[in-house]
Write a protein that holds these residues in place. Structure first.
Motif, PDB file in Angstrom:
ATOM      1  N   VAL A  80      -4.139  -5.902  -8.784  1.00  0.00           N
ATOM      2  CA  VAL A  80      -5.434  -5.282  -9.022  1.00  0.00           C
ATOM      3  C   VAL A  80      -6.146  -5.170  -7.674  1.00  0.00           C
ATOM      4  N   PHE A  81      -6.396  -3.928  -7.230  1.00  0.00           N
ATOM      5  CA  PHE A  81      -7.046  -3.676  -5.950  1.00  0.00           C
ATOM      6  C   PHE A  81      -8.486  -3.220  -6.202  1.00  0.00           C
ATOM      7  N   ARG A  82      -9.441  -3.844  -5.530  1.00  0.00           N
ATOM      8  CA  ARG A  82     -10.849  -3.469  -5.651  1.00  0.00           C
ATOM      9  C   ARG A  82     -11.439  -3.306  -4.255  1.00  0.00           C
ATOM     10  N   LEU A  83     -12.211  -2.242  -4.072  1.00  0.00           N
ATOM     11  CA  LEU A  83     -12.931  -2.064  -2.814  1.00  0.00           C
ATOM     12  C   LEU A  83     -14.045  -3.108  -2.726  1.00  0.00           C
ATOM     13  N   SER A  84     -14.128  -3.787  -1.594  1.00  0.00           N
ATOM     14  CA  SER A  84     -15.135  -4.839  -1.459  1.00  0.00           C
ATOM     15  C   SER A  84     -16.552  -4.290  -1.497  1.00  0.00           C
ATOM     16  N   TRP A  94       1.577  -1.675 -11.656  1.00  0.00           N
ATOM     17  CA  TRP A  94       2.525  -2.407 -12.484  1.00  0.00           C
ATOM     18  C   TRP A  94       3.874  -2.501 -11.779  1.00  0.00           C
ATOM     19  N   PRO A  95       4.707  -3.474 -12.160  1.00  0.00           N
ATOM     20  CA  PRO A  95       6.044  -3.590 -11.566  1.00  0.00           C
ATOM     21  C   PRO A  95       7.006  -2.558 -12.152  1.00  0.00           C
ATOM     22  N   ASP A  96       8.207  -2.500 -11.562  1.00  0.00           N
ATOM     23  CA  ASP A  96       9.225  -1.567 -12.054  1.00  0.00           C
ATOM     24  C   ASP A  96       9.740  -1.963 -13.434  1.00  0.00           C
ATOM     25  N   ASP A 108      11.282  -2.973 -23.601  1.00  0.00           N
ATOM     26  CA  ASP A 108      11.440  -3.071 -22.151  1.00  0.00           C
ATOM     27  C   ASP A 108      10.962  -1.766 -21.527  1.00  0.00           C
ATOM     28  N   LEU A 109      10.079  -1.872 -20.550  1.00  0.00           N
ATOM     29  CA  LEU A 109       9.571  -0.710 -19.830  1.00  0.00           C
ATOM     30  C   LEU A 109      10.057  -0.764 -18.392  1.00  0.00           C
ATOM     31  N   SER A 110      10.570   0.356 -17.909  1.00  0.00           N
ATOM     32  CA  SER A 110      10.928   0.460 -16.502  1.00  0.00           C
ATOM     33  C   SER A 110      10.395   1.780 -15.967  1.00  0.00           C
ATOM     34  N   SER A 111      10.047   1.791 -14.692  1.00  0.00           N
ATOM     35  CA  SER A 111       9.487   2.993 -14.078  1.00  0.00           C
ATOM     36  C   SER A 111       9.686   2.931 -12.576  1.00  0.00           C
ATOM     37  N   ALA A 112       9.725   4.105 -11.946  1.00  0.00           N
ATOM     38  CA  ALA A 112       9.775   4.149 -10.496  1.00  0.00           C
ATOM     39  C   ALA A 112       8.406   3.869  -9.898  1.00  0.00           C
ATOM     40  N   ARG A 113       7.364   4.228 -10.644  1.00  0.00           N
ATOM     41  CA  ARG A 113       5.984   3.962 -10.218  1.00  0.00           C
ATOM     42  C   ARG A 113       5.100   4.008 -11.438  1.00  0.00           C
ATOM     43  N   MET A 114       4.206   3.027 -11.564  1.00  0.00           N
ATOM     44  CA  MET A 114       3.193   3.057 -12.596  1.00  0.00           C
ATOM     45  C   MET A 114       1.905   2.480 -12.019  1.00  0.00           C
TER      46      MET A 114
END
Length: 329
Positions: A80-84, A94-96, A108-114
């Motif tokens: 989780v990225f938040r601007l300060s 999310w992971p692959d 089971d979920l897999s993805s190249a990018r999520m």
């Protein structure tokens, strides 16, 4: 000037250190609160980085499971990225590979990018204002079976201006390929591997806004659905929906949806093959639909209204089945 710059840099560094500790403490307290409520809520590591302009939080070996609803999620990491300087704008990654368990099954979920971008109202309980999610090369596999795949999934949600709990929702899947198990079940011989279209555009009004309580306590429930257009195209089969439904406190819909179906007899046969409806009911339905399609001038295409009332779905004056309960668990 140099002294002023150094002082400002020192103050900002101090702000980031204090802020990062606060972020880490808030997350830790949230997990403690979930465990106190009986959840499985664990991680092996919680790290906050991103100096000087972001609070980048990474959870490792994350497990969340709500025993009340039966939903669970497991992932090797989640970020989780938040601007300060803009903490109400969040980027989630999310992971692959990840696992989602529902009351009925595990997937089971897999993805190249999520990843998703989410903006909440300032100084609120993370009340959703708008969000966008993109997943590339997404595969969703029911445990023990092959996967349903798509080259990309796009989803967007935006709260409507001047409304507290009315959201515009758009969804589209590119090159959606049903699993071989599903294709065999519906006897889809002769159809291409992928759908040429699968999308939806609708407005949904809920009984309360989506915020952090939707995870902690219960999901907001739909009270009105306005389907601008939902469509699916699979080879020569085409299905489109549009219309409006009002939903009561029990999840019972009332209203009308207009259905347009091309090559509808094949769809009816697929529903029978999947055991979604019985052969006897399909025969009765086909007799009535034949008449309607013939009157419209094209026996292969249906353009009919479905009315929802008294817990039933009506085709004209004839009830054709029970209306579904529209409730989120």
């Amino acid at each position: 000037m140099l002294i002023a710059i150094l002082v400002a840099a020192g103050l900002w560094a101090g702000y980031w250190v204090v802020g990062s500790r606060g972020v880490k403490s808030d997350y830790s307290d949230w997990f403690d609160a979930r465990r106190a409520e009986g959840w499985s809520a664990d991680y092996s590591d919680l790290a906050v980085r991103g100096f000087p302009n972001r609070f980048d939080t990474t959870f490792t070996d994350l497990v969340l499971a709500d025993p009340t609803t039966g939903w669970a999620w497991q992932a090797p990491f989640f970020q989780v990225f938040r601007l300060s300087y803009k903490p109400n704008h969040v980027i989630a990654i999310w992971p692959d590979q990840q696992l989602i368990a529902t009351p009925g099954d595990k997937f089971d979920l897999s993805s190249a990018r999520m990843q998703a971008s989410l903006v909440t109202d300032p100084k609120s309980n993370l009340t959703l204002n708008r969000a966008n999610l993109v997943a590339d090369t997404l595969q969703i596999a029911q445990r023990g079976h092959d996967a349903t795949t798509m080259t990309a999934l796009h989803a967007a949600v935006q709260r409507q201006v001047g409304e507290t709990a009315l959201y515009r929702v758009a969804l589209a899947a590119d090159d959606l390929a049903p699993s071989s198990r599903f294709r065999t079940l519906v006897q889809s011989d002769g159809l291409p591997r992928t759908l040429s279209a699968f999308s939806a555009d609708l407005q949904v009004g809920f009984d309360r806004p989506w915020d952090l309580s939707a995870i902690e306590q219960s999901r907001p429930q739909p009270r009105r659905i306005d389907v601008k257009l939902a469509e699916a195209k699979w080879g020569d089969l085409e299905l489109a929906l549009a219309g409006e439904l009002d939903i009561d406190d029990q999840g019972r819909p009332k209203g009308r949806l207009t259905v347009k179906a091309r090559n509808w007899r094949e769809m009816l046969n697929m529903a029978v093959a999947a055991e979604a409806i019985s052969q006897g009911f399909a025969d009765q339905l086909e007799s009535g639909l034949n008449l309607i399609a013939g009157l419209a001038g094209n026996p292969k295409t249906l353009d009919i209204p479905l009315d929802f009332r008294r817990d039933l779905v009506f085709l004209g004056p004839v009830p054709i089945g029970a209306a579904p309960l529209l409730r989120l668990r």
